[in-house]
Design a protein around this motif. Structure first.
Motif, PDB file in Angstrom:
ATOM      1  N   SER A  15       0.827  -1.206   0.000  1.00  0.00           N
ATOM      2  CA  SER A  15       0.000   0.000   0.000  1.00  0.00           C
ATOM      3  C   SER A  15       0.867   1.264   0.000  1.00  0.00           C
ATOM      4  O   SER A  15       0.423   2.331  -0.429  1.00  0.00           O
ATOM      5  CB  SER A  15      -0.936  -0.005   1.213  1.00  0.00           C
ATOM      6  N   VAL A  16       2.097   1.165   0.530  1.00  0.00           N
ATOM      7  CA  VAL A  16       3.001   2.322   0.510  1.00  0.00           C
ATOM      8  C   VAL A  16       3.287   2.732  -0.924  1.00  0.00           C
ATOM      9  O   VAL A  16       3.335   3.927  -1.269  1.00  0.00           O
ATOM     10  CB  VAL A  16       4.299   1.998   1.267  1.00  0.00           C
ATOM     11  N   PHE A  17       3.432   1.750  -1.831  1.00  0.00           N
ATOM     12  CA  PHE A  17       3.736   2.048  -3.240  1.00  0.00           C
ATOM     13  C   PHE A  17       2.470   2.449  -3.998  1.00  0.00           C
ATOM     14  O   PHE A  17       2.533   3.214  -4.966  1.00  0.00           O
ATOM     15  CB  PHE A  17       4.374   0.822  -3.913  1.00  0.00           C
ATOM     16  N   ASP A  18       1.298   1.911  -3.559  1.00  0.00           N
ATOM     17  CA  ASP A  18       0.050   2.222  -4.263  1.00  0.00           C
ATOM     18  C   ASP A  18      -0.337   3.678  -4.119  1.00  0.00           C
ATOM     19  O   ASP A  18      -1.123   4.198  -4.920  1.00  0.00           O
ATOM     20  CB  ASP A  18      -1.086   1.338  -3.732  1.00  0.00           C
ATOM     21  N   THR A  19       0.153   4.372  -3.104  1.00  0.00           N
ATOM     22  CA  THR A  19      -0.175   5.780  -2.921  1.00  0.00           C
ATOM     23  C   THR A  19       0.691   6.678  -3.803  1.00  0.00           C
ATOM     24  O   THR A  19       0.522   7.903  -3.794  1.00  0.00           O
ATOM     25  CB  THR A  19       0.045   6.182  -1.458  1.00  0.00           C
ATOM     26  N   ARG A  20       1.609   6.062  -4.540  1.00  0.00           N
ATOM     27  CA  ARG A  20       2.502   6.823  -5.414  1.00  0.00           C
ATOM     28  C   ARG A  20       2.325   6.368  -6.850  1.00  0.00           C
ATOM     29  O   ARG A  20       1.741   5.310  -7.129  1.00  0.00           O
ATOM     30  CB  ARG A  20       3.953   6.644  -4.964  1.00  0.00           C
ATOM     31  N   SER A  21       2.841   7.138  -7.747  1.00  0.00           N
ATOM     32  CA  SER A  21       2.743   6.786  -9.172  1.00  0.00           C
ATOM     33  C   SER A  21       3.531   5.522  -9.423  1.00  0.00           C
ATOM     34  O   SER A  21       4.578   5.296  -8.798  1.00  0.00           O
ATOM     35  CB  SER A  21       3.298   7.919 -10.042  1.00  0.00           C
ATOM     36  N   GLY A  23       6.173   2.979 -10.645  1.00  0.00           N
ATOM     37  CA  GLY A  23       7.577   3.206 -11.021  1.00  0.00           C
ATOM     38  C   GLY A  23       8.314   4.155 -10.103  1.00  0.00           C
ATOM     39  O   GLY A  23       9.509   4.413 -10.307  1.00  0.00           O
ATOM     40  N   THR A  24       7.612   4.710  -9.055  1.00  0.00           N
ATOM     41  CA  THR A  24       8.308   5.620  -8.130  1.00  0.00           C
ATOM     42  C   THR A  24       9.213   4.809  -7.199  1.00  0.00           C
ATOM     43  O   THR A  24       8.727   3.943  -6.455  1.00  0.00           O
ATOM     44  CB  THR A  24       7.305   6.411  -7.288  1.00  0.00           C
ATOM     45  N   PRO A  25      10.545   5.047  -7.218  1.00  0.00           N
ATOM     46  CA  PRO A  25      11.461   4.244  -6.372  1.00  0.00           C
ATOM     47  C   PRO A  25      11.443   4.753  -4.918  1.00  0.00           C
ATOM     48  O   PRO A  25      11.381   5.940  -4.651  1.00  0.00           O
ATOM     49  CB  PRO A  25      12.827   4.466  -7.025  1.00  0.00           C
ATOM     50  N   LEU A  26      11.508   3.814  -4.007  1.00  0.00           N
ATOM     51  CA  LEU A  26      11.605   4.114  -2.568  1.00  0.00           C
ATOM     52  C   LEU A  26      12.738   3.280  -1.958  1.00  0.00           C
ATOM     53  O   LEU A  26      12.952   2.129  -2.345  1.00  0.00           O
ATOM     54  CB  LEU A  26      10.292   3.787  -1.839  1.00  0.00           C
ATOM     55  N   THR A  27      13.422   3.898  -0.973  1.00  0.00           N
ATOM     56  CA  THR A  27      14.465   3.145  -0.242  1.00  0.00           C
ATOM     57  C   THR A  27      13.809   2.358   0.895  1.00  0.00           C
ATOM     58  O   THR A  27      12.656   2.604   1.267  1.00  0.00           O
ATOM     59  CB  THR A  27      15.520   4.078   0.344  1.00  0.00           C
ATOM     60  N   THR A  28      14.550   1.431   1.420  1.00  0.00           N
ATOM     61  CA  THR A  28      14.054   0.625   2.556  1.00  0.00           C
ATOM     62  C   THR A  28      13.744   1.534   3.749  1.00  0.00           C
ATOM     63  O   THR A  28      12.739   1.348   4.446  1.00  0.00           O
ATOM     64  CB  THR A  28      15.102  -0.413   2.963  1.00  0.00           C
ATOM     65  N   THR A  29      14.610   2.518   3.972  1.00  0.00           N
ATOM     66  CA  THR A  29      14.414   3.419   5.107  1.00  0.00           C
ATOM     67  C   THR A  29      13.106   4.191   4.972  1.00  0.00           C
ATOM     68  O   THR A  29      12.351   4.352   5.950  1.00  0.00           O
ATOM     69  CB  THR A  29      15.585   4.387   5.223  1.00  0.00           C
ATOM     70  N   TYR A  54       5.921  -8.762  -7.148  1.00  0.00           N
ATOM     71  CA  TYR A  54       5.084  -7.600  -6.883  1.00  0.00           C
ATOM     72  C   TYR A  54       5.876  -6.297  -6.894  1.00  0.00           C
ATOM     73  O   TYR A  54       5.302  -5.232  -7.075  1.00  0.00           O
ATOM     74  CB  TYR A  54       4.397  -7.753  -5.525  1.00  0.00           C
ATOM     75  N   LEU A  55       7.166  -6.392  -6.700  1.00  0.00           N
ATOM     76  CA  LEU A  55       8.021  -5.206  -6.710  1.00  0.00           C
ATOM     77  C   LEU A  55       9.247  -5.475  -7.549  1.00  0.00           C
ATOM     78  O   LEU A  55       9.701  -6.622  -7.679  1.00  0.00           O
ATOM     79  CB  LEU A  55       8.469  -4.824  -5.286  1.00  0.00           C
ATOM     80  N   ALA A  56       9.783  -4.385  -8.114  1.00  0.00           N
ATOM     81  CA  ALA A  56      11.066  -4.453  -8.803  1.00  0.00           C
ATOM     82  C   ALA A  56      12.107  -3.776  -7.919  1.00  0.00           C
ATOM     83  O   ALA A  56      11.776  -2.903  -7.107  1.00  0.00           O
ATOM     84  CB  ALA A  56      10.977  -3.774 -10.165  1.00  0.00           C
ATOM     85  N   THR A  57      13.359  -4.174  -8.067  1.00  0.00           N
ATOM     86  CA  THR A  57      14.431  -3.601  -7.218  1.00  0.00           C
ATOM     87  C   THR A  57      15.730  -3.603  -7.980  1.00  0.00           C
ATOM     88  O   THR A  57      15.921  -4.374  -8.927  1.00  0.00           O
ATOM     89  CB  THR A  57      14.590  -4.411  -5.923  1.00  0.00           C
ATOM     90  N   LYS A  58      16.601  -2.727  -7.550  1.00  0.00           N
ATOM     91  CA  LYS A  58      17.963  -2.729  -8.108  1.00  0.00           C
ATOM     92  C   LYS A  58      18.881  -2.028  -7.104  1.00  0.00           C
ATOM     93  O   LYS A  58      18.441  -1.236  -6.265  1.00  0.00           O
ATOM     94  CB  LYS A  58      17.996  -2.035  -9.458  1.00  0.00           C
ATOM     95  N   ALA A  59      20.160  -2.367  -7.224  1.00  0.00           N
ATOM     96  CA  ALA A  59      21.172  -1.765  -6.341  1.00  0.00           C
ATOM     97  C   ALA A  59      21.463  -0.352  -6.781  1.00  0.00           C
ATOM     98  O   ALA A  59      21.469  -0.034  -7.971  1.00  0.00           O
ATOM     99  CB  ALA A  59      22.445  -2.592  -6.357  1.00  0.00           C
ATOM    100  N   TRP A  68      10.480  -0.370  -6.418  1.00  0.00           N
ATOM    101  CA  TRP A  68       9.337   0.303  -7.065  1.00  0.00           C
ATOM    102  C   TRP A  68       8.348  -0.747  -7.559  1.00  0.00           C
ATOM    103  O   TRP A  68       8.652  -1.930  -7.608  1.00  0.00           O
ATOM    104  CB  TRP A  68       9.802   1.215  -8.205  1.00  0.00           C
ATOM    105  N   ARG A  69       7.174  -0.238  -7.962  1.00  0.00           N
ATOM    106  CA  ARG A  69       6.117  -1.174  -8.395  1.00  0.00           C
ATOM    107  C   ARG A  69       5.724  -0.849  -9.833  1.00  0.00           C
ATOM    108  O   ARG A  69       4.848  -0.042 -10.093  1.00  0.00           O
ATOM    109  CB  ARG A  69       4.908  -1.071  -7.474  1.00  0.00           C
ATOM    110  N   PRO A  70       6.409  -1.528 -10.789  1.00  0.00           N
ATOM    111  CA  PRO A  70       6.037  -1.314 -12.202  1.00  0.00           C
ATOM    112  C   PRO A  70       4.744  -2.080 -12.530  1.00  0.00           C
ATOM    113  O   PRO A  70       4.381  -3.015 -11.806  1.00  0.00           O
ATOM    114  CB  PRO A  70       7.230  -1.897 -12.952  1.00  0.00           C
ATOM    115  N   VAL A  71       4.060  -1.701 -13.574  1.00  0.00           N
ATOM    116  CA  VAL A  71       2.803  -2.352 -13.940  1.00  0.00           C
ATOM    117  C   VAL A  71       3.051  -3.169 -15.197  1.00  0.00           C
ATOM    118  O   VAL A  71       3.554  -2.677 -16.201  1.00  0.00           O
ATOM    119  CB  VAL A  71       1.688  -1.328 -14.204  1.00  0.00           C
ATOM    120  N   GLY A  72       2.708  -4.460 -15.149  1.00  0.00           N
ATOM    121  CA  GLY A  72       2.837  -5.345 -16.307  1.00  0.00           C
ATOM    122  C   GLY A  72       1.511  -6.048 -16.498  1.00  0.00           C
ATOM    123  O   GLY A  72       0.447  -5.531 -16.180  1.00  0.00           O
ATOM    124  N   GLU A  73       1.611  -7.337 -16.947  1.00  0.00           N
ATOM    125  CA  GLU A  73       0.421  -8.130 -17.165  1.00  0.00           C
ATOM    126  C   GLU A  73      -0.306  -8.338 -15.842  1.00  0.00           C
ATOM    127  O   GLU A  73       0.297  -8.634 -14.830  1.00  0.00           O
ATOM    128  CB  GLU A  73       0.803  -9.479 -17.771  1.00  0.00           C
TER     129      GLU A  73
END
Length: 828
Positions: A15-21, A23-29, A54-59, A68-73
């Motif tokens: 839900s933290v990501f659903d309140t944002r557009s 593809g919006t990246p967020l840190t763990t903190t 459900y989430l994408a991540t990268k270093a 972040w939460r990209p939208v696919g199928e």
């Protein structure tokens, strides 16, 4: 095979990501802050959501990571769109395979077509995969899972997505993540089975993980510890210390840190723990401190015990040493250094023969090896220690061999005690025993002398008895009695031990009375001791009257009674312990006993004798000597002299009114006249008591058997009348009068018979029954008018004049009167 179940906690994280557009990246903190959750637990949930698609991540950077939460199928994250997928019908039969999927599965694409996926790919078990298909078909949510293929030696992640014609099975390589999970599982297993306590603490100081060993160590349950602050267990000082190490670790100044602190357990008790810790970075900027804690209470106690032993070893007075198998010093304490005189560095590594010599070191080495092979554990040796300065001291060494578990000799540990004090004490004890034996013998001798002299009737018998008793004892080898002639400064031996030369063959002892031991004894009236006759005698100018046969020790004892010197007794011995303070007290008392016996004999002889020799002296120009003009009718008569002890005397006198001026002048002229007091002025004359600070002429004359019968000051002259026994040498008496009064002349010398004859006295004469103090008190009371009516002086006044208490005065006076009364009534 497993699938991700989206729990309420995971939905809250999404839900933290659903309140944002999208593809919006967020840190763990950022996610943890919004969820108000810990970073570690937040990271675990984000990682699970990423694995589930459900989430994408990268270093980002070297340690950071964004999500972040990209939208696919089907509107979920599409990390799976990399060309690796299969299309299945509703029964799980494959009707399309991409090359990438065939590559990941390690199976040719054509072999998988028109077959169920679990037939083509053995890793997909039929029953479990069929259940996953039914789950994905019934619930439009994504079904995911992962498995490890031993055949391919890789991890495969899969996802089933419903499509219009069936299902899409997407694949991805999760080998790295699964290996990481496997390593994590191994670490978790190690942490849970480790005997040491292990914990994780976040940046705020709260526990995020503890193992069972740590929980048992602290006494808390794991649930009580996780989420609690470290202050639950340690004090503020420990927290500050850990924080300083934490800062150094974060700054890469060190890889690990270690320190000790006290942990406060749940029951309030404490244990000493050693913590080794490092920092863990999750790559997203989230850093935790991992620590391994070991209970070191036993080790600390052992260290304290070892320190106590070390302190004991270093503080005991005995020397302690350790030798290796080659008998070289490996350890010595301070006391051993002091005993040997060597520095510690000089001893360490040196062979023990440096200190004890070759012979003893070989002897001790052989004994050590014998002990190692026997049931005996220790041995003692007493031998000299060779000190660095070349001196030696006797020491006792108690040593024990050191062996290994097999009983093989490894060295020696020993304790060395300086025996010098013990040997010295033994010598002192031996000397004391000798002195006690001698003192016991001396007490016997003193009793024998006392008893023997009482039984004698002449002075010669007394002197002979003294010499016999002294030399018959084991204490003394030789004794002689001598007569002092002050005028000539010589001592004439009167009698020597019976085994020696006869008195007529003895030489005169030429002694300078003011310098030698005889002179000092004569002048001071105290016993003098010499411990080296050979060296002292020549220096003092006196020759020994007898052949002392190499005897080294001698004592000169004055024979004194009531300030009258009757002679000297000299005793010799070869005892090394001779003349200790206790012995001196005993034999010094012999002089008074002998003097009292001689005085009693001479007093008795004077009373029993018919004949008397009388000397009359006249001192002219008395006024000139006193510095006054003598009154024509002045008269002073000196009476009895009473010794008070030491050099103090009381002299009683009478004076008429004009004679008091003569007394006052004499008090000013004579320094030894301390005071003059009148205590009775009746009968036209004053009764006086004069206190003197040195012996009067009468005391000196008494040494030579003279008695002053009368002293009168009148008509500018002084008259002295002295009486002696026939046969007494009167020259010393005349010389004393001449020395004292230079203008004195002997005006008459006569010998006559008592008019009334001698008084009938016996050996039991009452005066002889009285002690010296009783006689002194009786004479003082009589002269002071104590028996007059009324009394001229009270008992208290007389006691004050004598320097004693009134109680003592009355005790002695009553005793004297009791003896006097008993004598009178006994005589009938």
């Amino acid at each position: 095979m497993s699938s991700l179940i989206v729990t309420d906690a995971l939905r809250e994280t999404l839900s933290v990501f659903d309140t944002r557009s999208p593809g919006t990246p967020l840190t763990t903190t950022e996610v943890a802050t919004e969820l108000d959750s810990g970073r570690r637990s937040t990271f675990d949930k984000l990682d699970r959501l990423a694995d589930g698609g459900y989430l994408a991540t990268k270093a980002v950077g070297s340690r950071g990571r964004v999500w972040w939460r990209p939208v696919g199928e089907l509107g979920v994250a599409d990390q799976w769109v990399d060309g690796a997928f299969l299309l299945l019908d509703a029964t799980g039969r494959v009707h399309y395979v991409t090359d990438r999927a065939a590559e990941l599965l390690g199976v040719a694409a054509e072999t998988m077509l028109d077959t169920t996926v679990w037939v083509s790919v053995p890793e997909f078990e039929a029953a479990e995969f069929e259940a996953s298909i039914e789950e994905a078909t019934a619930d439009p949510a994504t079904t995911t899972g992962q498995l490890w293929s031993s055949r391919l030696d890789r991890g495969l992640g899969y996802r089933l997505l419903p499509t219009a014609s069936g299902l899409r099975l997407s694949l991805r390589d999760v080998t790295e993540r699964m290996e990481r999970e496997r390593r994590l599982e191994r670490y978790e297993l190690i942490a849970e089975t480790a005997r040491d306590g292990i914990y994780l603490v976040d940046r705020t100081g709260h526990f995020t993980m503890v193992n069972e060993a740590y929980a048992e160590m602290t006494g808390y349950d794991r649930e009580e510890l996780v989420g609690s602050h470290v202050s639950l267990l340690v004090d503020e000082e420990t927290i500050e210390t850990a924080s300083r190490y934490d800062e150094r670790l974060r700054a890469d100044e060190c890889q690990t840190a270690r320190f000790e602190a006290d942990l406060v357990r749940k029951d309030g008790s404490t244990l000493r723990a050693e913590a080794t810790f490092a920092v863990l970075d999750d790559g997203d900027g989230h850093v935790e401190r991992v620590g391994v804690v070991r209970d070191v209470s036993d080790r600390v106690e052992r260290e304290r015990e070892l320190e106590r032993y070390r302190t004991i070893v270093e503080t005991v007075d005995d020397g302690i040493y350790v030798l290796d198998g080659e008998y070289r010093f490996t350890q010595v304490n301070d006391a051993y250094v002091d005993i040997t005189g060597y520095d510690r560095d000089e001893l360490l590594g040196a062979h023990c023969s440096l200190v004890v010599g070759d012979a003893l070191s070989e002897r001790a080495a052989a004994r050590s090896r014998e002990l190692a092979a026997s049931d005996d554990r220790s041995a003692r040796l007493e031998a000299p220690v060779h000190r660095r300065d070349g001196t030696q001291l006797v020491a006792e060494s108690k040593f024990t061999p050191l062996t290994d578990e097999a009983g093989t000799f490894q060295g020696t540990v020993g304790v060395v005690r300086d025996m010098s004090d013990r040997i010295r004490r033994e010598r002192i004890l031996k000397r004391q025993r000798s002195q006690l034996a001698a003192l016991d013998s001396l007490n016997t001798v003193a009793r024998q002398v006392t008893q023997s002299v009482i039984e004698q009737s002449t002075r010669a018998d007394v002197e002979r008895t003294v010499c016999e008793v002294l030399t018959d004892s084991e204490s003394y080898t030789l004794a002689w009695v001598g007569q002092v002639d002050r005028a000539s400064g010589t001592v004439t031996p009167r009698l020597v031990s019976p085994t020696r030369a006869a008195p007529e063959n003895l030489p005169v002892v030429a002694d300078t009375l003011s310098e030698g031991p005889i002179g000092r004894a004569t002048e001071t009236g105290t016993m003098q001791v010499t411990t080296d006759i050979a060296s002292v005698a020549p220096a003092d100018g006196w020759e020994d009257p007898v052949d002392a046969e190499g005897l080294q020790f001698a004592a000169v004892i004055p024979v004194v009674h009531e300030a009258t010197l009757y002679g000297l007794v000299c005793v010799y011995t070869d005892r090394e312990t001779a003349f200790s303070p206790a012995e001196r007290d005993v034999i010094a008392g012999l002089g008074e006993i002998i003097g009292q016996a001689i005085a009693a004999i001479e007093r008795k002889r004077a009373l029993m004798s018919d004949e008397v020799v009388e000397l009359e002296f006249r001192l002219s120009d008395l006024g000139a000597m006193l510095g006054i003009e003598m009154p024509a009718d002045g008269r002073v008569e000196i009476g009895q002299t009473i010794p008070l002890g030491g050099d103090e005397f009381l002299v009683y006198a009478t004076a008429n009114e004009t004679g008091l001026g003569i007394v006052e002048a004499a008090e000013s002229a004579f320094d030894h006249w301390e005071s003059v007091e009148s205590f009775d002025s009746r009968h036209d004359e004053a009764h006086l008591q004069i206190r003197l600070s040195e012996p009067p002429v009468s005391a000196r004359i008494a040494e030579f058997g003279g008695r002053i019968q009368q002293v009168v000051f009148a008509d500018d002259a002084a008259q002295f009348v002295v009486q002696t026994e026939p046969g007494t040498d009167v020259r010393p008496v005349i010389e004393i009068i001449d020395e004292t009064f230079s203008t004195t002349e002997l005006v008459r010398r006569r010998q006559f018979t008592r008019v009334d004859g001698p008084r009938p006295r016996t050996d039991d004469d009452v005066l002889d029954r009285l002690t010296d103090r009783q006689r002194t008190v009786l004479f003082a009371a009589r002269n002071a008018g104590f028996f007059e009516q009324p009394r001229t002086q009270s008992g208290t006044e007389i006691a004050d004049n004598m320097g004693i208490s009134a109680t003592t005065f009355h005790q002695h006076l009553r005793a004297a009167l009791r003896e006097l009364t008993a004598s009178v009534f006994a005589d009938g």
